[in-house]
Motif scaffolding. Structure first.
Motif, PDB file in Angstrom:
ATOM      1  N   ILE A  74      12.779   8.860  -3.495  1.00  0.00           N
ATOM      2  CA  ILE A  74      12.592   8.425  -4.884  1.00  0.00           C
ATOM      3  C   ILE A  74      13.357   7.145  -5.194  1.00  0.00           C
ATOM      4  N   PHE A  75      14.203   6.697  -4.288  1.00  0.00           N
ATOM      5  CA  PHE A  75      15.005   5.504  -4.518  1.00  0.00           C
ATOM      6  C   PHE A  75      14.369   4.241  -3.957  1.00  0.00           C
ATOM      7  N   ASN A  76      13.062   4.276  -3.683  1.00  0.00           N
ATOM      8  CA  ASN A  76      12.383   3.070  -3.220  1.00  0.00           C
ATOM      9  C   ASN A  76      12.514   1.980  -4.273  1.00  0.00           C
ATOM     10  N   PRO A  77      12.833   0.740  -3.866  1.00  0.00           N
ATOM     11  CA  PRO A  77      12.965  -0.341  -4.848  1.00  0.00           C
ATOM     12  C   PRO A  77      11.608  -0.765  -5.410  1.00  0.00           C
ATOM     13  N   ASP A  78      11.643  -1.446  -6.541  1.00  0.00           N
ATOM     14  CA  ASP A  78      10.435  -1.957  -7.190  1.00  0.00           C
ATOM     15  C   ASP A  78       9.715  -2.921  -6.246  1.00  0.00           C
ATOM     16  N   PRO A  79       8.396  -2.771  -6.027  1.00  0.00           N
ATOM     17  CA  PRO A  79       7.688  -3.632  -5.079  1.00  0.00           C
ATOM     18  C   PRO A  79       7.644  -5.105  -5.495  1.00  0.00           C
ATOM     19  N   MET A  80       7.740  -5.390  -6.790  1.00  0.00           N
ATOM     20  CA  MET A  80       7.637  -6.777  -7.260  1.00  0.00           C
ATOM     21  C   MET A  80       8.988  -7.366  -7.676  1.00  0.00           C
ATOM     22  N   ARG A  81      10.081  -6.754  -7.251  1.00  0.00           N
ATOM     23  CA  ARG A  81      11.384  -7.227  -7.700  1.00  0.00           C
ATOM     24  C   ARG A  81      11.684  -8.631  -7.170  1.00  0.00           C
ATOM     25  N   VAL A  82      12.592  -9.312  -7.840  1.00  0.00           N
ATOM     26  CA  VAL A  82      13.015 -10.647  -7.425  1.00  0.00           C
ATOM     27  C   VAL A  82      13.996 -10.484  -6.267  1.00  0.00           C
ATOM     28  N   ARG A  83      13.727 -11.174  -5.158  1.00  0.00           N
ATOM     29  CA  ARG A  83      14.572 -11.054  -3.969  1.00  0.00           C
ATOM     30  C   ARG A  83      15.303 -12.367  -3.721  1.00  0.00           C
ATOM     31  N   ARG A  84      16.559 -12.270  -3.337  1.00  0.00           N
ATOM     32  CA  ARG A  84      17.372 -13.455  -3.094  1.00  0.00           C
ATOM     33  C   ARG A  84      17.097 -13.982  -1.690  1.00  0.00           C
ATOM     34  N   LEU A  85      16.950 -15.302  -1.572  1.00  0.00           N
ATOM     35  CA  LEU A  85      16.778 -15.943  -0.275  1.00  0.00           C
ATOM     36  C   LEU A  85      18.115 -16.507   0.176  1.00  0.00           C
ATOM     37  N   LEU A  86      18.359 -16.461   1.467  1.00  0.00           N
ATOM     38  CA  LEU A  86      19.639 -16.864   2.025  1.00  0.00           C
ATOM     39  C   LEU A  86      19.497 -18.208   2.732  1.00  0.00           C
ATOM     40  N   MET A  87      20.076 -19.233   2.119  1.00  0.00           N
ATOM     41  CA  MET A  87      20.078 -20.583   2.685  1.00  0.00           C
ATOM     42  C   MET A  87      21.454 -21.185   2.430  1.00  0.00           C
ATOM     43  N   HIS A  88      21.745 -22.290   3.105  1.00  0.00           N
ATOM     44  CA  HIS A  88      22.995 -22.993   2.865  1.00  0.00           C
ATOM     45  C   HIS A  88      22.965 -23.625   1.482  1.00  0.00           C
ATOM     46  N   LYS A  89      24.121 -23.661   0.843  1.00  0.00           N
ATOM     47  CA  LYS A  89      24.241 -24.178  -0.523  1.00  0.00           C
ATOM     48  C   LYS A  89      23.769 -25.627  -0.615  1.00  0.00           C
ATOM     49  N   LYS A  90      24.079 -26.442   0.389  1.00  0.00           N
ATOM     50  CA  LYS A  90      23.661 -27.854   0.373  1.00  0.00           C
ATOM     51  C   LYS A  90      22.142 -27.980   0.408  1.00  0.00           C
ATOM     52  N   GLU A  91      21.496 -27.145   1.219  1.00  0.00           N
ATOM     53  CA  GLU A  91      20.028 -27.161   1.277  1.00  0.00           C
ATOM     54  C   GLU A  91      19.427 -26.766  -0.069  1.00  0.00           C
ATOM     55  N   ILE A  92      19.982 -25.730  -0.674  1.00  0.00           N
ATOM     56  CA  ILE A  92      19.463 -25.257  -1.958  1.00  0.00           C
ATOM     57  C   ILE A  92      19.602 -26.342  -3.014  1.00  0.00           C
ATOM     58  N   LEU A  93      20.756 -26.983  -3.079  1.00  0.00           N
ATOM     59  CA  LEU A  93      20.978 -28.020  -4.088  1.00  0.00           C
ATOM     60  C   LEU A  93      20.079 -29.230  -3.862  1.00  0.00           C
ATOM     61  N   ARG A  94      19.859 -29.592  -2.602  1.00  0.00           N
ATOM     62  CA  ARG A  94      18.961 -30.712  -2.302  1.00  0.00           C
ATOM     63  C   ARG A  94      17.535 -30.387  -2.731  1.00  0.00           C
ATOM     64  N   LEU A  95      17.069 -29.191  -2.400  1.00  0.00           N
ATOM     65  CA  LEU A  95      15.724 -28.776  -2.795  1.00  0.00           C
ATOM     66  C   LEU A  95      15.590 -28.689  -4.312  1.00  0.00           C
ATOM     67  N   TYR A  96      16.628 -28.198  -4.979  1.00  0.00           N
ATOM     68  CA  TYR A  96      16.605 -28.099  -6.440  1.00  0.00           C
ATOM     69  C   TYR A  96      16.460 -29.475  -7.078  1.00  0.00           C
ATOM     70  N   GLY A  97      17.189 -30.461  -6.542  1.00  0.00           N
ATOM     71  CA  GLY A  97      17.081 -31.829  -7.054  1.00  0.00           C
ATOM     72  C   GLY A  97      15.688 -32.403  -6.872  1.00  0.00           C
ATOM     73  N   ILE A  98      15.078 -32.165  -5.716  1.00  0.00           N
ATOM     74  CA  ILE A  98      13.729 -32.677  -5.447  1.00  0.00           C
ATOM     75  C   ILE A  98      12.714 -32.008  -6.365  1.00  0.00           C
ATOM     76  N   VAL A  99      12.817 -30.689  -6.521  1.00  0.00           N
ATOM     77  CA  VAL A  99      11.862 -29.951  -7.346  1.00  0.00           C
ATOM     78  C   VAL A  99      11.965 -30.386  -8.811  1.00  0.00           C
ATOM     79  N   LYS A 100      13.183 -30.571  -9.313  1.00  0.00           N
ATOM     80  CA  LYS A 100      13.373 -30.945 -10.712  1.00  0.00           C
ATOM     81  C   LYS A 100      12.875 -32.358 -11.004  1.00  0.00           C
ATOM     82  N   GLN A 101      13.141 -33.307 -10.116  1.00  0.00           N
ATOM     83  CA  GLN A 101      12.832 -34.708 -10.404  1.00  0.00           C
ATOM     84  C   GLN A 101      11.408 -35.100 -10.051  1.00  0.00           C
ATOM     85  N   GLN A 102      10.894 -34.653  -8.932  1.00  0.00           N
ATOM     86  CA  GLN A 102       9.662 -35.215  -8.406  1.00  0.00           C
ATOM     87  C   GLN A 102       8.444 -34.315  -8.558  1.00  0.00           C
TER      88      GLN A 102
END
Length: 155
Positions: A74-102
Protein backbone atom coordinates in the motif's frame (compact mmCIF):
# COMPACT_ATOMS: atom_id res chain seq x y z
CA UNK A 1 38.33 -0.24 -15.73
CA UNK A 2 37.24 1.70 -18.77
CA UNK A 3 35.03 -1.10 -20.10
CA UNK A 4 31.73 -0.49 -21.82
CA UNK A 5 28.86 -0.14 -19.40
CA UNK A 6 25.86 -2.42 -19.79
CA UNK A 7 22.86 -0.36 -20.85
CA UNK A 8 19.25 -1.41 -21.22
CA UNK A 9 16.68 1.04 -22.51
CA UNK A 10 13.49 1.26 -20.46
CA UNK A 11 11.56 3.97 -22.30
CA UNK A 12 12.20 6.47 -25.10
CA UNK A 13 10.48 9.76 -25.83
CA UNK A 14 9.96 9.53 -29.60
CA UNK A 15 7.60 12.48 -29.53
CA UNK A 16 10.48 14.70 -28.38
CA UNK A 17 12.41 14.12 -31.60
CA UNK A 18 9.26 14.98 -33.59
CA UNK A 19 8.47 18.18 -31.69
CA UNK A 20 11.96 19.52 -30.89
CA UNK A 21 15.44 20.05 -32.28
CA UNK A 22 17.82 18.38 -29.82
CA UNK A 23 20.86 20.65 -29.44
CA UNK A 24 22.69 18.81 -26.64
CA UNK A 25 22.03 15.84 -24.39
CA UNK A 26 23.11 15.12 -20.83
CA UNK A 27 23.04 12.09 -18.56
CA UNK A 28 21.43 12.45 -15.15
CA UNK A 29 20.67 10.08 -12.32
CA UNK A 30 17.18 9.92 -10.90
CA UNK A 31 16.00 9.70 -7.30
CA UNK A 32 13.47 6.86 -6.97
CA UNK A 33 11.46 5.51 -4.04
CA UNK A 34 10.43 2.04 -2.96
CA UNK A 35 9.25 -0.28 -5.68
CA UNK A 36 9.75 2.15 -8.61
CA UNK A 37 12.95 0.38 -9.69
CA UNK A 38 11.13 -2.98 -9.83
CA UNK A 39 8.44 -1.37 -11.94
CA UNK A 40 11.11 0.08 -14.26
CA UNK A 41 12.75 -3.34 -14.59
CA UNK A 42 9.37 -4.54 -15.90
CA UNK A 43 9.49 -1.68 -18.45
CA UNK A 44 6.50 0.20 -17.06
CA UNK A 45 7.38 3.85 -17.68
CA UNK A 46 6.09 6.57 -20.00
CA UNK A 47 8.02 9.73 -20.96
CA UNK A 48 5.59 10.97 -23.59
CA UNK A 49 4.48 14.19 -21.87
CA UNK A 50 7.43 14.60 -19.52
CA UNK A 51 9.61 17.68 -19.11
CA UNK A 52 12.36 18.88 -16.77
CA UNK A 53 12.60 22.10 -14.83
CA UNK A 54 14.96 23.74 -12.37
CA UNK A 55 13.42 24.47 -8.96
CA UNK A 56 15.49 25.95 -6.11
CA UNK A 57 18.75 24.96 -7.82
CA UNK A 58 17.64 21.33 -8.32
CA UNK A 59 16.56 19.73 -11.56
CA UNK A 60 13.27 17.84 -11.38
CA UNK A 61 11.42 15.54 -13.76
CA UNK A 62 7.73 16.36 -14.22
CA UNK A 63 5.04 14.38 -15.99
CA UNK A 64 6.89 11.05 -16.07
CA UNK A 65 4.56 8.13 -15.37
CA UNK A 66 6.05 5.10 -13.63
CA UNK A 67 3.29 2.57 -13.03
CA UNK A 68 2.91 1.17 -9.51
CA UNK A 69 4.57 -2.20 -9.01
CA UNK A 70 1.94 -4.94 -9.28
CA UNK A 71 3.25 -6.95 -6.33
CA UNK A 72 3.98 -3.89 -4.20
CA UNK A 73 2.24 -2.90 -1.01
CA UNK A 74 0.00 0.00 0.00
CA UNK A 75 3.03 2.29 0.23
CA UNK A 76 3.60 2.47 -3.53
CA UNK A 77 4.51 6.06 -4.46
CA UNK A 78 2.31 8.22 -6.70
CA UNK A 79 2.99 7.28 -10.37
CA UNK A 80 3.04 10.94 -11.51
CA UNK A 81 5.08 12.40 -8.66
CA UNK A 82 7.85 14.92 -9.29
CA UNK A 83 11.23 13.15 -9.23
CA UNK A 84 14.56 14.82 -8.55
CA UNK A 85 17.32 14.44 -11.14
CA UNK A 86 20.91 14.12 -10.00
CA UNK A 87 23.42 16.31 -11.85
CA UNK A 88 26.36 18.49 -10.89
CA UNK A 89 25.38 21.94 -9.61
CA UNK A 90 27.44 23.70 -12.30
CA UNK A 91 25.66 21.78 -15.06
CA UNK A 92 22.26 22.59 -13.59
CA UNK A 93 23.04 26.30 -13.29
CA UNK A 94 24.40 26.45 -16.85
CA UNK A 95 21.31 24.73 -18.23
CA UNK A 96 19.04 26.99 -16.16
CA UNK A 97 20.72 30.08 -17.63
CA UNK A 98 20.32 28.79 -21.20
CA UNK A 99 16.67 27.82 -20.68
CA UNK A 100 15.76 31.17 -19.09
CA UNK A 101 17.50 33.41 -21.64
CA UNK A 102 17.29 31.66 -24.98
CA UNK A 103 13.92 29.91 -24.94
CA UNK A 104 15.13 26.32 -24.85
CA UNK A 105 13.40 23.44 -23.04
CA UNK A 106 14.74 20.53 -21.04
CA UNK A 107 13.08 17.34 -22.30
CA UNK A 108 13.83 13.77 -21.13
CA UNK A 109 14.78 11.73 -24.20
CA UNK A 110 15.19 8.27 -22.70
CA UNK A 111 15.19 6.32 -19.47
CA UNK A 112 17.67 3.45 -19.19
CA UNK A 113 19.67 1.22 -16.89
CA UNK A 114 23.42 1.81 -16.88
CA UNK A 115 24.80 -1.21 -15.06
CA UNK A 116 22.40 -1.33 -12.09
CA UNK A 117 21.53 2.37 -11.91
CA UNK A 118 18.65 4.16 -13.58
CA UNK A 119 19.70 7.10 -15.75
CA UNK A 120 17.78 9.73 -17.70
CA UNK A 121 19.05 11.27 -20.92
CA UNK A 122 17.99 14.92 -20.81
CA UNK A 123 18.02 16.95 -24.02
CA UNK A 124 18.46 20.69 -24.36
CA UNK A 125 15.80 21.25 -27.02
CA UNK A 126 14.44 24.03 -29.19
CA UNK A 127 10.85 23.76 -30.42
CA UNK A 128 10.08 22.97 -34.06
CA UNK A 129 7.65 25.00 -36.11
CA UNK A 130 5.03 23.30 -38.27
CA UNK A 131 7.07 23.86 -41.44
CA UNK A 132 10.09 22.22 -39.79
CA UNK A 133 8.01 19.13 -39.04
CA UNK A 134 6.74 19.03 -42.62
CA UNK A 135 10.29 19.32 -43.96
CA UNK A 136 11.42 16.44 -41.73
CA UNK A 137 8.51 14.27 -42.89
CA UNK A 138 9.28 15.06 -46.55
CA UNK A 139 12.95 14.24 -45.99
CA UNK A 140 12.09 10.89 -44.39
CA UNK A 141 9.68 10.05 -47.23
CA UNK A 142 12.33 10.89 -49.84
CA UNK A 143 14.90 8.77 -48.04
CA UNK A 144 12.44 5.87 -47.86
CA UNK A 145 11.69 6.19 -51.61
CA UNK A 146 15.41 6.18 -52.45
CA UNK A 147 15.98 3.08 -50.32
CA UNK A 148 13.01 1.37 -51.97
CA UNK A 149 14.29 2.24 -55.47
CA UNK A 150 17.78 0.93 -54.67
CA UNK A 151 16.30 -2.27 -53.28
CA UNK A 152 14.16 -2.76 -56.42
CA UNK A 153 17.15 -2.10 -58.68
CA UNK A 154 19.30 -4.68 -56.89
CA UNK A 155 16.76 -7.45 -57.41
Amino acid sequence: MAGKANTKTIAQNKKAFHDYFVEESFEAGIELKGTEVKSLRAGRANLKDAWCSVVNGEMVLNGCHISPYDFGNIFNPDPMRVRRLLMHKKEILRLYGIVKQQGYSLIPLSLYFKDSRVKVQVGLCRGKKLYDKRADMAEKAAKRDIERAIKERNR
